[in-house]
Design a protein around this motif. Structure first.
Motif, short mmCIF file in Angstrom:
data_model
loop_
_atom_site.label_atom_id
_atom_site.label_comp_id
_atom_site.label_asym_id
_atom_site.label_seq_id
_atom_site.Cartn_x
_atom_site.Cartn_y
_atom_site.Cartn_z
N PRO A 1 -18.90 4.40 -8.14
CA PRO A 1 -20.29 4.43 -7.65
C PRO A 1 -20.88 3.02 -7.75
N ILE A 2 -21.89 2.76 -6.96
CA ILE A 2 -22.57 1.46 -7.03
C ILE A 2 -23.47 1.47 -8.27
N LEU A 3 -23.39 0.41 -9.05
CA LEU A 3 -24.33 0.29 -10.18
C LEU A 3 -25.26 -0.89 -9.94
N GLU A 4 -26.54 -0.63 -9.88
CA GLU A 4 -27.54 -1.69 -9.81
C GLU A 4 -28.15 -1.80 -11.20
N GLU A 5 -27.89 -2.95 -11.85
CA GLU A 5 -28.43 -3.13 -13.21
C GLU A 5 -29.89 -3.57 -13.12
N VAL A 6 -30.74 -2.61 -13.04
CA VAL A 6 -32.16 -2.88 -12.79
C VAL A 6 -33.00 -2.00 -13.70
N ASP A 7 -34.11 -2.56 -14.16
CA ASP A 7 -35.06 -1.80 -14.98
C ASP A 7 -36.07 -1.13 -14.04
N CYS A 8 -36.27 0.15 -14.23
CA CYS A 8 -37.23 0.85 -13.36
C CYS A 8 -38.64 0.31 -13.52
N LEU A 9 -38.89 -0.41 -14.62
CA LEU A 9 -40.22 -1.00 -14.80
C LEU A 9 -40.38 -2.27 -13.98
#
Ligand code: NAD
Ligand code: WQD
Length: 352
Positions: free
Chosen positions: A54-62
């Motif tokens: 799966p694609i992982l986007e290392e991002v904070d939802c904030l």
């Protein structure tokens, strides 16, 4: 074309099992996770199970800017499953602002993005904690049991998030929302390639039991044997995480197929549906410990200590609505579930 689902918190415990179920169901998955309570290797586990990464986007939802880029890059998205949250009840009492900021801010940003990019379906991870200790007449707990005053900032964030989703669905007629109220998720994927990895000393029962069996902890402390239950210890509805994951796929399918809503207002209203996800069977702490020892052959030294502050005496779900409307049922026997938890602990501790 395959439907695309954005999964926030998708490298976490329940998220990773759900990503596997979605991929097995033919969905394309984009994970958004800031890895605050998980790690990149989880994606390797998912890839090993499904044969696809799966694609992982290392991002904070904030981080709204970064989240905007993710929604832009992966448009068009068909649905969002929102797991990302901080979840330790005790910690939420110590650090309430962190919990309110993360759990409420994340949902607000996700909803803003959904409205901006025309994504109309969301599944939200709620919790049986919203029911507190239900009165006897409400056991097993159906979706109609009253929501009670939250016992912790964590629990309160779940209630506020539910309210935000109701209000958003009321105001934005294109939105459709599924609130899944989980009981006590336990166990690990049968491959033992993904599972639960708590930081530090576990607060939850099952990780403490498996870590005691693995020799990381001297003994389990059973919090109270003077409750009004058959053996005096607390009762919960322990739901296998793989069964739980499958319910998310059913919920997404239901929303995307535009199935007519089953309106039982309250608590459902304005294109919001609520489902309790449990087995329908309550088990005591001592039953869990004894069954674990029997099926794994491991000894769990334990002592009975005083009650834990804030503990609910007994709660278990009526999964009747989820069974009937979602066509979903928790099917895995508890013996198999406990064994899966032990197999996972053995693998990560390199125990033969
Ligand atoms: P988890 O901590 O394993 O997973 C949550 C994931 O979200 C983690 O990977 C974490 O890194 C990520 N995350 C947290 N804040 C983030 C942010 N701001 N931006 C991006 N990623 C972020 O927890 P879990 O047990 O898998 O729980 C998933 C959801 O289910 C949570 O919302 C939790 O409150 C809810 N829930 C859990 C339980 C339970 O007992 N495990 C019960 C009921 C509800
Ligand atoms: C289960 C039982 C303990 C540890 C928590 C959250 C709830 C939800 C699920 C997210 C209780 C007993 C435990 C130990 C013990 N999470 N226990 N010794 O308390 O039902 O719920 O997780 O939404 O919001 O509060 O789960 O696993 O902590 O406890 O005797 O070392 O095991 O007293 O009866 P709980 P738990």
């Amino acid at each position: 074309m395959a439907k695309k689902v954005l999964v926030t918190g998708g490298t976490g415990y329940i998220g990773s099992h759900t990503v596997v179920s979605l991929m097995e169901g033919g969905y394309e998955v984009v994970i958004v996770d800031n890895l605050s309570n998980s790690n990149r290797e989880v994606v390797d586990g998912i890839a090993a199970i499904t044969g696809k990464r799966p694609i992982l986007e290392e991002v904070d939802c904030l981080d709204k800017q970064a989240l905007t880029k993710v929604f832009e890059k992966h448009a068009p998205l068909d649905a969002v499953i929102h797991f990302a949250a901080s979840k330790a009840v005790g910690e939420s009492v110590e650090k309430p602002l962190l919990y309110y900021r993360n759990n409420i801010g994340s949902l607000l940003n996700v909803l803003d993005m959904m409205l901006r990019f025309g994504v109309h379906h969301i599944v939200f991870s709620s919790s049986c904690t919203v029911y507190g200790q239900p009165d006897k007449e409400h056991l097993p707990v159906s979706e109609l049991a009253p929501v009670q005053k939250a016992l912790s900032p964590y629990g309160h964030t779940k209630q506020v998030n539910e309210d935000i989703l109701y209000a958003a669905a009321y105001a934005h007629k294109e939105l459709r929302v599924t609130l899944l109220r989980y009981f006590n998720p336990i166990g690990a994927h049968p491959s033992a390639l993904i599972g639960e990895q708590p930081n530090g000393v576990p607060n939850n029962l099952l990780p403490f039991v498996t870590q005691t069996a693995a020799g990381l902890r001297d003994k389990l402390r059973v919090f109270g044997n003077d409750y009004h239950t058959p053996d005096g210890s607390c009762i919960r509805d322990y739901i296998y995480v793989v069964d739980l994951a499958k319910a998310h796929v059913k919920a997404v399918e239901r929303m995307l197929s535009n199935a007519l809503q089953e309106t039982i207002t309250p608590p459902d209203a304005e294109r919001v549906e609520v489902f309790n996800l449990g087995t329908g069977r309550g088990l005591s702490v001592l039953e869990i410990v004894n069954t674990f020892m029997r099926v794994t052959g491991q000894n769990i030294p334990y002592e009975i200590v005083g009650r834990r502050e804030g503990d609910i005496e007994q709660v278990w779900a009526s999964p009747e609505k989820a069974n009937r409307v979602l066509g979903w049922k928790a099917e895995t026997p508890i013996e198999q579930v406990l064994l899966s938890a032990w197999n996972w602990e053995k693998r990560i501790r390199h125990i033969q």
